[in-house]
Design a protein around this motif. Structure first.
Motif, PDB file in Angstrom:
ATOM      1  N   ALA A  56     -23.775  13.855   7.892  1.00  5.97           N
ATOM      2  CA  ALA A  56     -23.031  13.471   9.101  1.00  5.97           C
ATOM      3  C   ALA A  56     -22.887  14.659  10.043  1.00  5.97           C
ATOM      4  O   ALA A  56     -22.968  14.510  11.266  1.00  5.97           O
ATOM      5  N   GLN A  71     -26.139  15.322  12.002  1.00  6.11           N
ATOM      6  CA  GLN A  71     -26.342  14.418  13.137  1.00  6.11           C
ATOM      7  C   GLN A  71     -25.626  14.894  14.395  1.00  6.11           C
ATOM      8  O   GLN A  71     -26.034  14.595  15.518  1.00  6.11           O
ATOM      9  N   GLN A  72     -24.558  15.661  14.220  1.00  2.00           N
ATOM     10  CA  GLN A  72     -23.809  16.153  15.380  1.00  2.00           C
ATOM     11  C   GLN A  72     -24.592  17.203  16.170  1.00  2.00           C
ATOM     12  O   GLN A  72     -24.227  17.526  17.305  1.00  2.00           O
ATOM     13  N   GLN A  98     -27.241  16.727  17.549  1.00  2.00           N
ATOM     14  CA  GLN A  98     -27.887  16.020  18.664  1.00  2.00           C
ATOM     15  C   GLN A  98     -26.883  15.566  19.726  1.00  2.00           C
ATOM     16  O   GLN A  98     -27.261  14.908  20.696  1.00  2.00           O
ATOM     17  N   ASP A  99     -25.627  15.923  19.543  1.00  2.00           N
ATOM     18  CA  ASP A  99     -24.596  15.505  20.490  1.00  2.00           C
ATOM     19  C   ASP A  99     -24.765  16.234  21.823  1.00  2.00           C
ATOM     20  O   ASP A  99     -25.244  17.371  21.877  1.00  2.00           O
ATOM     21  N   GLN A 151     -34.511  19.281   6.714  1.00  4.27           N
ATOM     22  CA  GLN A 151     -34.353  18.622   8.017  1.00  4.27           C
ATOM     23  C   GLN A 151     -34.057  19.613   9.141  1.00  4.27           C
ATOM     24  O   GLN A 151     -34.383  19.378  10.301  1.00  4.27           O
TER      25      GLN A 151
END
Length: 247
Positions: free
Chosen positions: A20, A23-24, A26-27, A58
């Motif tokens: 999680a 994914q941040q 890409q904010d 990743q």
């Protein structure tokens, strides 16, 4: 703040929070990205290999776009996190990691010339670590002794199969808002002896660029050379269908 405490950082890794956090990255909010980079840096250094491995695989690809962020803090943190990822012990997926490290090598090299000195220092640490990871001892020695352009030639010599990718990356840096990065991209393009490349597109484009460099002057400046280079690339793009994102 919690991730700065080793015991809490380890607990966060065990609770499965890292995907999680990744994914941040890409904010659109710069503060959120900086917070995510900080947490990932703190947690990865204490996470066990089983937890850190899949996340690290990743990260190198996801961090690449952040090297060009307008915030010097984001650029520095993302480059240092890439350095830390390359320090992790990998027993599996080494081929994929090697590929990702090679893809990051030229951006690290270009950002040695970043206008922010802290980003430039982070880039030096990252590119030296990349050379260690790849076991390119000559490149490592050249970088550590500040022989930057000999290091650039060494990269080209060691990665002849990646010349087309290097050309594409160099062309993208011609659009950088930073003048030092545009200048280093021009110089790196000039280093690439690609006229005998097996790809007709690469060899033809390299020949045109080399001729333009000779016509401009012995040591061309980006300000005099870039407008002519863009005209050359656009002509080549119409003739050979160069991807529009490179133009």
């Amino acid at each position: 703040m919690l991730s700065e405490k080793p015991e809490q950082a380890k607990a966060m890794s065990l609770e499965g929070l890292l995907p999680a956090v990744v994914q941040q990255l890409q904010d659109d909010d710069c503060d959120i990205v900086k917070a995510a980079l900080t947490v990932l840096s703190n947690v990865l250094c204490v996470a066990d290999r089983q937890t850190a491995g899949p996340i690290a695989l990743q990260l190198l690809e996801m961090l690449l776009p952040l090297f060009e962020n307008a915030s010097s803090c984001v650029r520095k943190q993302s480059i240092l996190l890439s350095r830390d990822v390359m320090r992790l012990p990998f027993k599996s997926h080494k081929k994929q990691m090697r590929k990702d490290v090679q893809r990051s090598l030229l951006p690290f090299f270009f950002h040695l010339h970043d206008r922010d000195s802290s980003v430039a220092q982070a880039s030096k640490e990252a590119v030296v670590q990349a050379a260690k990871f790849l076991r390119w001892q000559q490149l490592q020695q050249l970088l550590q002794t500040e022989q930057i352009w000999r290091a650039g030639k060494c990269m080209l010599k060691r990665s002849r199969s990646r010349l087309e990718e290097y050309l594409h990356q160099s062309l993208l840096y011609l659009q950088s808002p930073q003048e030092p990065l545009r200048e280093v991209a021009v110089r790196f393009i000039a280093l690439q002896n690609m006229e005998s490349d097996s790809s007709p597109l690469v060899s033809s484009l390299a020949f045109e660029m080399k001729q333009m460099l000779y016509d401009a002057c012995e040591e061309p400046s980006a300000s005099s050379f870039l407008p002519a280079l863009w005209r050359c690339l656009r002509r080549a793009g119409r003739r050979r269908r160069i991807p529009s994102q490179l133009l």
